[in-house]
Scaffold this motif. Structure first.
Motif, PDB file in Angstrom:
ATOM      1  N   ILE A 174      67.188  24.499  -4.244  1.00 37.56           N
ATOM      2  CA  ILE A 174      66.929  25.563  -5.220  1.00 37.56           C
ATOM      3  C   ILE A 174      68.152  26.456  -5.388  1.00 37.56           C
ATOM      4  O   ILE A 174      68.571  26.760  -6.511  1.00 37.56           O
ATOM      5  CB  ILE A 174      65.700  26.391  -4.774  1.00 37.56           C
ATOM      6  N   ILE A 180      67.256  25.294 -13.216  1.00 33.73           N
ATOM      7  CA  ILE A 180      65.955  25.132 -12.573  1.00 33.73           C
ATOM      8  C   ILE A 180      64.883  25.235 -13.650  1.00 33.73           C
ATOM      9  O   ILE A 180      64.836  26.210 -14.409  1.00 33.73           O
ATOM     10  CB  ILE A 180      65.691  26.211 -11.505  1.00 33.73           C
ATOM     11  N   MET A 206      58.964  21.159 -10.059  1.00 31.25           N
ATOM     12  CA  MET A 206      60.329  21.685 -10.169  1.00 31.25           C
ATOM     13  C   MET A 206      61.321  20.593 -10.555  1.00 31.25           C
ATOM     14  O   MET A 206      61.322  19.510  -9.967  1.00 31.25           O
ATOM     15  CB  MET A 206      60.762  22.297  -8.836  1.00 31.25           C
ATOM     16  N   CYS A 229      61.766  30.534  -8.363  1.00 30.33           N
ATOM     17  CA  CYS A 229      61.530  29.204  -7.793  1.00 30.33           C
ATOM     18  C   CYS A 229      61.236  29.301  -6.298  1.00 30.33           C
ATOM     19  O   CYS A 229      60.376  28.578  -5.779  1.00 30.33           O
ATOM     20  CB  CYS A 229      62.741  28.302  -8.050  1.00 30.33           C
ATOM     21  N   THR A 230      61.920  30.211  -5.611  1.00 33.11           N
ATOM     22  CA  THR A 230      61.652  30.424  -4.190  1.00 33.11           C
ATOM     23  C   THR A 230      60.237  30.947  -3.986  1.00 33.11           C
ATOM     24  O   THR A 230      59.540  30.557  -3.037  1.00 33.11           O
ATOM     25  CB  THR A 230      62.674  31.404  -3.592  1.00 33.11           C
TER      26      THR A 230
END
Length: 426
Positions: A174, A180, A206, A229-230
């Motif tokens: 990531i 992303i 993802m 995204c995390t």
């Protein structure tokens, strides 16, 4: 371009797709899938395209049309995610993705009104979950697999962290991605139409780097930043989902957050466990029997049924159970540790490290060698118009272990390739 339309466009494309290392065995279900995704004329045009990246001018020569007309048609295919457009160093190239991980999944990664997704879901289910030829080709045809398991980083101890390399961390994929994207989970979307979906998060698939960029550009993924995204990864952990990603060290193109009930890879891992259809992480859970209460939560969470419960053989407590691990089928995902409230589980390193290909090209070549399809990859003349493509393929071959280099030479029977292999060392 009408004169290029083959009478049997779907058959031509099916034959073309089956040259990929993973293959796509022809069946009535496959032809029906293709007929939902594209017209027969479109199938005939796509069937003529290279497997490896190509430019619009290459397609124009193959189709015998102008560069402008070729570009318009290629862009139309990208709008339907039948092709991917890749921009590197200001140059646009196009890629014909394999069915999986590729255009089968892309077709279900958002809600669409231009195709019948309910019918498509039924056809995918028939082709992948009822018929077995495609799934066997996809997951059990060779030693090198499409994807690998990322260990759940939240359950790693300080000691474990000493043995996790950067490429083994989903968080590192990531953090280092150029683009992303997040999309709807293909597997759960398909199962939703079948009335079999679970309640795991849907918008959590993802995609990264050039693949993510193409999907974002054509509206099949929503662009997000590292922070979001995390957060999604943490959400996946909280829902006990397994991270299944591309089997390469660099330029990872996808990470799926998978449930055991809907995910094709995890279903295959249960159905064909002895064939190891999914590469594991480099960890295994270790059970401390004296701490195990036999609650069974770890077995309940295991997505591939590698963790089970057996009798504790306690004469004073005849009904007491203990957890027992089948190491041969365990993915090393670490999800089971999340359910243990007595610290009876911890992760240990596997005795033998799992080998991960350096790049996507390296992975594809290894898969082609093992599945007897290297000759299709190298001698696809349309794919090898570029010296750069040839160099990438041959370069990957020369990095293979000696036994696989020999297998490669036997398959191709090429004096040129054999000389290259001989020159790399005895």
């Amino acid at each position: 371009m009408a004169h290029h339309t083959a009478k049997h466009g779907y058959s031509s494309l099916a034959e073309r797709l089956n040259r990929f290392p993973l293959g796509a065995p022809a069946s009535e279900s496959l032809f029906k899938i293709l007929s939902v995704l594209m017209t027969e004329k479109e199938a005939a045009l796509i069937a003529q395209l290279p497997i490896k990246p190509f430019k619009a001018e290459d397609a124009a020569k193959i189709w015998k049309v102008s560069d402008l007309e070729a570009r318009k048609q290629l862009d139309a295919f990208c709008d339907k995610v039948l092709l991917l457009d890749i921009i590197e160093n200001g140059q646009m190239t196009y890629v014909l993705p394999p069915p999986m991980a590729g255009f089968f999944e892309f077709s279900m990664m958002r809600t669409r009104g231009d195709i019948n997704q309910e019918l498509l879901a039924q056809l995918y289910y028939q082709y992948m979950n009822v018929e077995e030829d495609f799934i066997k080709n996809l997951f059990v045809g060779g030693e090198t697999q499409l994807g690998r398991t990322f260990v759940n980083e939240q359950v790693l101890s300080e000691d474990n962290n000493l043995y996790v390399l950067d490429y083994e961390r989903a968080t590192e994929v990531i953090k280092t991605a150029s683009h992303i994207g997040v999309s709807m989970c293909y597997c759960r979307h398909k199962m939703q139409h079948m009335g079999k979906a679970c309640d795991a998060p849907m918008d959590i698939c993802m995609t990264f780097n050039t693949v993510g960029s193409s999907l974002i550009r054509h509206g099949y993924a929503r662009q997000i930043d590292v922070s979001e995204c995390t957060d999604l990864l943490a959400q996946a952990y909280e829902n006990n989902l397994v991270q299944f990603g591309e089997n390469s060290k660099r330029e990872v193109s996808f990470i799926c957050n998978c449930c055991g009930c809907c995910c094709e890879a995890l279903i295959a891992a249960r159905k064909f466990a002895i064939m190891n259809p999914v590469h594991t992480s480099n960890f295994l859970p270790e059970i401390e029997a004296e701490k195990c209460t036999g609650c069974g939560k770890c077995a309940e969470l295991c997505p591939v049924e590698a963790m089970g419960m057996v009798s504790a053989n306690d004469p004073h407590k005849p009904k007491k159970k203990l957890a027992k691990l089948n190491e041969d089928t365990c993915l090393g995902c670490g999800v089971c540790l999340r359910g243990c409230k007595t610290d009876a589980l911890k992760l240990k390193s596997r005795e033998k490290r799992v080998i991960t290909p350096e790049t996507g090209v390296h992975k594809v070549v290894m898969m082609a060698v093992e599945r007897g399809k290297l000759q299709d990859l190298i001698f696809d003349n349309r794919a090898l118009l570029s010296h750069r493509a040839m160099a990438a393929v041959i370069g990957a071959i020369l990095k293979l272990p000696p036994v696989k280099r020999y297998m490669a030479s036997e398959q191709v029977k090429s004096r040129y390739l054999l000389k290259l292999i001989e020159k790399t060392g005895q």
